[in-house]
Design an enzyme around this catalytic site. Structure first.
Site, mmCIF file in Angstrom:
data_model
loop_
_atom_site.group_PDB
_atom_site.id
_atom_site.type_symbol
_atom_site.label_atom_id
_atom_site.label_comp_id
_atom_site.label_asym_id
_atom_site.label_seq_id
_atom_site.Cartn_x
_atom_site.Cartn_y
_atom_site.Cartn_z
ATOM 1 N N GLN A 82 7.318 1.613 34.649
ATOM 2 C CA GLN A 82 7.287 0.639 35.753
ATOM 3 C C GLN A 82 5.963 0.646 36.518
ATOM 4 O O GLN A 82 5.812 -0.014 37.538
ATOM 5 C CB GLN A 82 8.464 0.878 36.692
ATOM 6 C CG GLN A 82 9.807 0.633 36.018
ATOM 7 C CD GLN A 82 10.962 0.838 36.980
ATOM 8 O OE1 GLN A 82 11.068 0.177 38.002
ATOM 9 N NE2 GLN A 82 11.856 1.769 36.637
ATOM 10 N N ARG A 130 11.630 5.884 30.012
ATOM 11 C CA ARG A 130 10.974 5.410 28.797
ATOM 12 C C ARG A 130 9.679 6.119 28.464
ATOM 13 O O ARG A 130 9.362 6.277 27.284
ATOM 14 C CB ARG A 130 10.736 3.891 28.902
ATOM 15 C CG ARG A 130 12.035 3.115 28.785
ATOM 16 C CD ARG A 130 11.896 1.708 29.280
ATOM 17 N NE ARG A 130 11.798 1.645 30.736
ATOM 18 C CZ ARG A 130 11.600 0.529 31.423
ATOM 19 N NH1 ARG A 130 11.462 -0.621 30.790
ATOM 20 N NH2 ARG A 130 11.539 0.549 32.750
ATOM 21 N N GLY A 179 10.316 5.008 38.790
ATOM 22 C CA GLY A 179 9.244 4.013 38.820
ATOM 23 C C GLY A 179 7.961 4.520 38.175
ATOM 24 O O GLY A 179 6.966 3.794 38.080
ATOM 25 N N LYS A 218 25.154 3.874 40.267
ATOM 26 C CA LYS A 218 24.816 3.163 41.508
ATOM 27 C C LYS A 218 26.085 2.621 42.144
ATOM 28 O O LYS A 218 26.280 1.410 42.334
ATOM 29 C CB LYS A 218 23.809 2.049 41.271
ATOM 30 C CG LYS A 218 22.502 2.579 40.713
ATOM 31 C CD LYS A 218 21.288 1.942 41.271
ATOM 32 C CE LYS A 218 20.063 2.681 40.785
ATOM 33 N NZ LYS A 218 20.072 3.021 39.345
ATOM 34 N N ASP A 230 18.581 6.399 29.452
ATOM 35 C CA ASP A 230 19.261 5.103 29.315
ATOM 36 C C ASP A 230 19.409 4.724 27.845
ATOM 37 O O ASP A 230 20.476 4.311 27.407
ATOM 38 C CB ASP A 230 18.482 4.025 30.086
ATOM 39 C CG ASP A 230 18.455 4.338 31.571
ATOM 40 O OD1 ASP A 230 19.534 4.586 32.129
ATOM 41 O OD2 ASP A 230 17.362 4.374 32.168
#
Ligand code: BMP
Length: 236
Positions: A183, A202, A179, A72, A20
């Site tokens: 997360q 990340r 996740g 998405k 991202d």
């Protein structure tokens, strides 16, 4: 483009890198080295809309990376297909939402199959608010995935019971699980619950040394997989 299936890359690595914000991975050599150590790279709107997007996508294509486009998709078939037409020269797989319903997914799937692009459906999400609507319908979405024979689903490492549900209902279809890391879910936890790949962003892109981090995660996955295999052998 030669058709590549994600399931054939399971022996390479169980990481799908979420790119991202590429951070240090803007550097071509580092990105190439990392692409060689992960099963695939997921790109989405933050990357595609960035200034570096075409350099990064060219580097990934030159490295032969499996590229998973994560927009998405959740629109009428005409618009979803138009969106894919803009990127189909370099993508191997696409993620769409399942809540658009069977009919729209079937039309998208028909188009993707003609172009040998895989489809993965989001059946539940990682964030807290996911419990408000989408995750309560996970079972219905998984049934749609099975009925239509898509390549796999996206299910959250932060709600591992959804991974177990998908594994029980889907047989050997691919489960991708985000996740992990930023997360909160532990590296390897989704694989322990039945996922095939962990989508990780990340934890890798923001680490001091992303290549060392990728290798560390690969080693954790390998050790989990080998203990899962030996447990399986004990009971079979
Ligand atoms: P990170 O590891 O940095 O949290 O990134 C997770 C990636 O997985 C992001 O690209 C995000 O779009 C994706 N993802 C998610 O986090 N939750 C979902 O439910 C579905 C996703 O695709």
């Amino acid at each position: 483009m030669v058709a590549v299936r994600l399931k054939d890359l399971k022996n390479k690595s169980r990481i799908i890198l979420a790119l991202d914000d590429p951070g240090k991975l803007k550097e071509k050599k580092l990105l190439t080295n990392i692409a060689n150590e992960v099963a695939g790279v997921k790109i989405g709107l933050p990357l595609v809309l960035s200034r570096e997007s075409s350099d990064i996508i060219n580097t990934l294509s030159d490295a032969g990376a499996y590229i998973l486009a994560d927009f998405k998709l959740a629109d009428i078939p005409y618009v979803m297909i138009k969106t894919i037409e803009g990127i189909m020269d370099y993508v191997n797989g696409v993620i769409s939402h399942a809540f658009i319903g069977r009919e729209a997914i079937a039309q998208l799937l028909e188009f993707l199959r003609k172009h040998e692009i895989e489809l993965f459906l989001v059946v539940a999400m990682t964030h807290k608010g996911a419990e408000e609507f989408i995750n309560s319908l996970a079972e219905k979405f998984i049934h749609i995935a099975r009925e239509l024979g898509v390549s796999g689903v996206v299910a959250p490492a932060t709600f591992p019971e959804k991974i177990c549900l998908a594994r029980n209902l889907l047989g050997d279809a691919i489960i991708l699980s985000p996740g992990v890391g930023a997360q909160g879910a532990e590296v390897g936890s989704a694989i322990k619950h039945g996922a095939d790949f962990e989508i990780i962003g990340r934890l890798i892109t923001e680490s001091e040394n992303p290549l060392v981090e990728v290798n560390r995660i690969n080693r954790i996955h390998l050790s989990i997989l080998s203990s899962l295999n030996s447990n399986y052998r004990k009971f079979s």
